[in-house]
Design an enzyme around this catalytic site. Sequence first.
Site, PDB file in Angstrom:
ATOM      1  CD  GLU A 123       7.984 -58.222-115.048  1.00  0.00           C
ATOM      2  OE1 GLU A 123       7.717 -59.189-115.788  1.00  0.00           O
ATOM      3  OE2 GLU A 123       8.324 -58.345-113.856  1.00  0.00           O
ATOM      4  CD  GLU A 190      15.176 -59.643-113.258  1.00  0.00           C
ATOM      5  OE1 GLU A 190      14.219 -58.837-113.246  1.00  0.00           O
ATOM      6  OE2 GLU A 190      15.244 -60.643-112.516  1.00  0.00           O
TER       7      GLU A 190
HETATM    8  O1  KIV Z   1      10.173 -57.264-108.213  1.00  0.00           O
HETATM    9  C1  KIV Z   1      11.409 -57.048-108.210  1.00  0.00           C
HETATM   10  O2  KIV Z   1      12.100 -57.258-107.196  1.00  0.00           O
HETATM   11  C2  KIV Z   1      12.031 -56.555-109.418  1.00  0.00           C
HETATM   12  C3  KIV Z   1      13.521 -56.454-109.429  1.00  0.00           C
HETATM   13  C4  KIV Z   1      14.093 -57.794-109.707  1.00  0.00           C
HETATM   14  C5  KIV Z   1      14.002 -55.438-110.380  1.00  0.00           C
HETATM   15  O3  KIV Z   1      11.368 -56.285-110.368  1.00  0.00           O
END
Ligand code: KIV
Length: 272
Positions: A123, A190
């Site tokens: 991220e 997201e």
């Molecule tokens: O960990 C997860 O499920 C994610 C999704 C929301 C893309 O990163």
Amino acid sequence: MSTESTAGPAKIRLRHLQQAKVEGRPFTMLTAYDQFSAQIFESAGIEVLLVGDSVGTTVLGHASTTASTHQDMLTFTGAVARSVTRPLVVADLAFGTYESGPADALRHGVELVRAGAEAVKLEGGAEIVPQVRALVDAGIPVVGHLGFTPQSVNSLSGHRVQGRGDAAAEKLVVDALALQGAGAAAVVLELVPAAVAEAVTEALEVPTIGIGAGPRCDGQVLVWQDMAGLSGFHGKFVKAFADLRGQLQAAAEQYRAEVGERRYPGPEHSFD
Ligand code: KIV
């Protein structure tokens, strides 16, 4: 000569996602954390399985993905990778395993690949470009994650749509281009306004994968327990395509009733 049949490739690679973007064919990603769900999603033709750090909040009972550990990610990545052959398996780098710099990101990324991941997701935007470069230079494909980044839930003050307003939207595009420039093979978006996600998708050569980011992303991803109606989470962006929670509860109630009435096990379930 191509070895790909009309049913599509026997093994999904990142180049197939790239090809899907070029051809305007949306593709699907679902989270998966265990053998049976992974195998069912493979049979359904889901192209990408994400061993998300959401395993912490969907399987392990934590309130936040920040509680998911690297060991959790290794365990569940191994379970999924051993269970399927066709889908591309992407695993999350857990909170705290890459923020300090490229060496940390690379060490943990290598361990995820050893556990079976074919790409890793982390991220952040321009600030994690050195980490993305280190992973890509080592031959580890990277998927970026922008917009609402759950590992930063505390600094983002909760689950909120990101990228609203001109400056925030522009920053998303700049961050996405920075990730692409560092070698990221795809970017998850997201909780982003649909028009902003569309602008990012148009600005990038690599595919975008949306969750709460409207219909114009190149692919879509959902947490499988939301998609199948098991979690009971009904966020605006979620569509439950089944009622697994209701079905499982009914099955458990029937099991309990039949045991209570001595209807199960019957002779056909008993040994002579
Ligand atoms: O960990 C997860 O499920 C994610 C999704 C929301 C893309 O990163």
